[in-house]
Design an enzyme around this catalytic site. Sequence first.
Site, PDB file in Angstrom:
ATOM      1  CE  LYS A  22      -1.582   1.480   3.990  1.00  0.00           C
ATOM      2  NZ  LYS A  22      -1.382   2.890   4.397  1.00  0.00           N
ATOM      3  CG  ASN A  23       2.355   2.613   3.400  1.00  0.00           C
ATOM      4  OD1 ASN A  23       1.220   2.889   3.208  1.00  0.00           O
ATOM      5  ND2 ASN A  23       2.800   2.271   4.718  1.00  0.00           N
ATOM      6  NE  ARG A  93      -5.292  12.242   9.232  1.00  0.00           N
ATOM      7  CZ  ARG A  93      -6.203  11.534   8.904  1.00  0.00           C
ATOM      8  NH1 ARG A  93      -6.151  10.356   8.418  1.00  0.00           N
ATOM      9  NH2 ARG A  93      -7.542  11.830   9.460  1.00  0.00           N
ATOM     10  CB  CYS A 117      -4.732  10.389  11.878  1.00  0.00           C
ATOM     11  SG  CYS A 117      -3.125   9.737  12.030  1.00  0.00           S
ATOM     12  NE  ARG A 122       0.778  10.932   9.925  1.00  0.00           N
ATOM     13  CZ  ARG A 122       0.316   9.835   9.467  1.00  0.00           C
ATOM     14  NH1 ARG A 122      -1.129   9.346   9.606  1.00  0.00           N
ATOM     15  NH2 ARG A 122       0.911   9.312   8.486  1.00  0.00           N
ATOM     16  CG  ASP A 309       3.285   1.640   9.463  1.00  0.00           C
ATOM     17  OD1 ASP A 309       3.651   1.890   8.283  1.00  0.00           O
ATOM     18  OD2 ASP A 309       3.405   2.690  10.292  1.00  0.00           O
ATOM     19  NE  ARG A 401      -7.065   4.577   6.172  1.00  0.00           N
ATOM     20  CZ  ARG A 401      -6.313   5.428   6.881  1.00  0.00           C
ATOM     21  NH1 ARG A 401      -6.739   5.718   8.108  1.00  0.00           N
ATOM     22  NH2 ARG A 401      -5.421   5.848   6.128  1.00  0.00           N
TER      23      ARG A 401
HETATM   24  C1  EPZ Z   1       4.390   7.137   6.213  1.00  0.00           C
HETATM   25  O1  EPZ Z   1       3.549   8.178   6.731  1.00  0.00           O
HETATM   26  C2  EPZ Z   1       3.530   5.766   6.141  1.00  0.00           C
HETATM   27  N1  EPZ Z   1       2.358   6.226   5.341  1.00  0.00           N
HETATM   28  C3  EPZ Z   1       3.077   5.386   7.522  1.00  0.00           C
HETATM   29  O2  EPZ Z   1       2.260   4.220   7.417  1.00  0.00           O
HETATM   30  C4  EPZ Z   1       4.326   5.231   8.482  1.00  0.00           C
HETATM   31  O3  EPZ Z   1       3.820   5.073   9.729  1.00  0.00           O
HETATM   32  C5  EPZ Z   1       5.130   6.485   8.529  1.00  0.00           C
HETATM   33  O4  EPZ Z   1       5.610   6.795   7.069  1.00  0.00           O
HETATM   34  C6  EPZ Z   1       6.429   6.260   9.338  1.00  0.00           C
HETATM   35  O5  EPZ Z   1       7.260   4.847   8.746  1.00  0.00           O
HETATM   36  C7  EPZ Z   1       2.505   6.273   3.858  1.00  0.00           C
HETATM   37  O6  EPZ Z   1       3.516   5.711   3.495  1.00  0.00           O
HETATM   38  C8  EPZ Z   1       1.299   6.090   3.164  1.00  0.00           C
HETATM   39  P1  EPZ Z   1       6.513  10.450   8.242  1.00  0.00           P
HETATM   40  P2  EPZ Z   1       4.243   9.627   6.554  1.00  0.00           P
HETATM   41  O7  EPZ Z   1       6.282  11.775   7.535  1.00  0.00           O
HETATM   42  O8  EPZ Z   1       5.141   9.923   5.510  1.00  0.00           O
HETATM   43  C9  EPZ Z   1       7.360  13.600  11.601  1.00  0.00           C
HETATM   44  C10 EPZ Z   1       0.310   3.070   7.830  1.00  0.00           C
HETATM   45  O9  EPZ Z   1       0.017   2.155   8.727  1.00  0.00           O
HETATM   46  N2  EPZ Z   1       6.920  14.319  10.461  1.00  0.00           N
HETATM   47  O10 EPZ Z   1       7.749   9.439   7.947  1.00  0.00           O
HETATM   48  O11 EPZ Z   1       3.010  10.626   6.980  1.00  0.00           O
HETATM   49  C11 EPZ Z   1       6.077  12.797  11.845  1.00  0.00           C
HETATM   50  O12 EPZ Z   1       5.175  13.725  12.661  1.00  0.00           O
HETATM   51  C12 EPZ Z   1       0.776   4.274   7.767  1.00  0.00           C
HETATM   52  O13 EPZ Z   1       0.510   2.209   6.615  1.00  0.00           O
HETATM   53  C13 EPZ Z   1       7.234  15.970  10.961  1.00  0.00           C
HETATM   54  O14 EPZ Z   1       7.764  16.238  11.889  1.00  0.00           O
HETATM   55  O15 EPZ Z   1       5.200   9.698   7.935  1.00  0.00           O
HETATM   56  C14 EPZ Z   1       6.487  11.444  12.470  1.00  0.00           C
HETATM   57  O16 EPZ Z   1       6.690  11.755  13.719  1.00  0.00           O
HETATM   58  C15 EPZ Z   1       0.743   4.882   9.109  1.00  0.00           C
HETATM   59  N3  EPZ Z   1       7.233  17.059  10.052  1.00  0.00           N
HETATM   60  C16 EPZ Z   1       7.820  11.358  11.760  1.00  0.00           C
HETATM   61  O17 EPZ Z   1       7.994  12.721  11.268  1.00  0.00           O
HETATM   62  C17 EPZ Z   1       6.903  16.714   8.388  1.00  0.00           C
HETATM   63  O18 EPZ Z   1       6.898  17.469   7.618  1.00  0.00           O
HETATM   64  C18 EPZ Z   1       7.554  10.340  10.626  1.00  0.00           C
HETATM   65  O19 EPZ Z   1       6.577  10.623   9.593  1.00  0.00           O
HETATM   66  C19 EPZ Z   1       6.453  15.155   8.308  1.00  0.00           C
HETATM   67  C20 EPZ Z   1       6.747  14.018   9.127  1.00  0.00           C
END
Ligand code: EPZ
Length: 422
Positions: A22-23, A93, A117, A122, A309, A401
């Site tokens: 999915k990701n 998202r 969420c 996020r 995850d 989802r």
């Molecule tokens: C991706 O989300 C995945 N989703 C998430 O999987 C996964 O948990 C996450 O990466 C971490 O591996 C998809 O790929 C669709 P991040 P993403 O930006 O990219 C902080 C699932 O279950 N951050 O890597 O949104 C954020 O708050 C989903 O399939 C900032 O501070 O996650 C978090 O603490 C859930 N500023 C950390 O970084 C930003 O601009 C990692 O978030 C962006 C993120």
Amino acid sequence: MDVFRVEGPVQLSGSVRINGSKNASLPIMAATILAPGESTLKAVPHLSDISVCGELLGRLGCKLTRGSEGELCIDSTVIDNPVGEYEIVCRMRAGICILGPLLARCGRAEVSMPGGCAIGDRPVNLHLKGLKALGAQIHLKNGYIIAEAPNGLKGKDIFMGGPFGSTVLGTANVLMAATLAKGRTVIESAACEPEIADLANCLNKMGAKITGIGSPRLTIDGVEQLQPVSYEVVPDRIEAGTFIVAAAITASELRLQNCRLGDMMAVVDTLRYIGISIDAEGDGCVVSRRGLLNPVDVTTQPYPGFPTDLQAQFMALLSLAEGNSVVIEKVFPDRFMHVAELNRMAANLRKEGPTVIVAGVKKLIAAQVMASDLRASAALVLAGLAAEGTTIINRVYHIDRGYERIEERLNPLGAKIIRESV
Ligand code: EPZ
């Protein structure tokens, strides 16, 4: 609204084929925006998140169809409405990852801020920092990100690390935008997740010039134009990890096909400490558990660390270990909606900020529980497979989802899950 009735304890056996990721699919679907024409994506799973992403692309002007073999065809010839609407992005998202490609293709984009969420805030500040570095003018208006680059984007050296390390979709957004920027972009502290490597490989097949794939430093030399592509997405390592825990928590032996253990070394390492045997076999692996479960300490980190995850699923497993485990969530520190629900099933979990002390118990007891984020919900299904009695899981749409009809995948292996509409 659907609920699951999960009977336990059960023993599982047999084999299951892991779906496409999915990701990986979501950013690669967004990448088709960069190349006018029809792209064909293979192994894209049938999930509600994928449908929502398809709806989002349709609103932009893309035409989407599913072929006879399940391949997803996306015709992005016409993009006449570069707007990611709130009522779609708030449901998924990851919709934020159309921002970079829209900006690169159309010179402007309006995308709703994703909002929070169940797993926490996020934020997208790093996404915006990266796109601004490439020359975009960005401001927020009525909850929307308005991004403009009327004269195109220009390559730059960009540090994309944040307080929790790298950002997966932030890297995706900047990477996609940089493929059509003038000159060279270096993304330092890029996400190294296999899904980002898959996106980069797909972009290179479209004609992009990306090096450093899989490393924290990506170098992108901008090109004039990208071509539509035919591409097969990588297997879903999180779905694989979920089925592996299903075998471990029920003391069963399962075979997984289409599963790349090389993408899951932190998970395999942890499993072996717990006492689970897992060996590569063919294009997948065989998993079995004979004895008791050893307690271990798990800390989630960006790849190649232990994936956030799979944190909830492993917490369900460690609830039955012989002793105390410590789970520390360093990516989404609030990602513990499953703790209270597992405790309703007689687990013994104590949360202290971003840390949960898991005191192993002899058995879990069935209860009525509430699904929340998609991985926490999968953890409740896994706990139900091992718990004594029939566990009722509400709000099953969270599971749909990220898992294609999970009951239809688990029941042939010996699970007894009934989906009921209430
Ligand atoms: C991706 O989300 C995945 N989703 C998430 O999987 C996964 O948990 C996450 O990466 C971490 O591996 C998809 O790929 C669709 P991040 P993403 O930006 O990219 C902080 C699932 O279950 N951050 O890597 O949104 C954020 O708050 C989903 O399939 C900032 O501070 O996650 C978090 O603490 C859930 N500023 C950390 O970084 C930003 O601009 C990692 O978030 C962006 C993120």
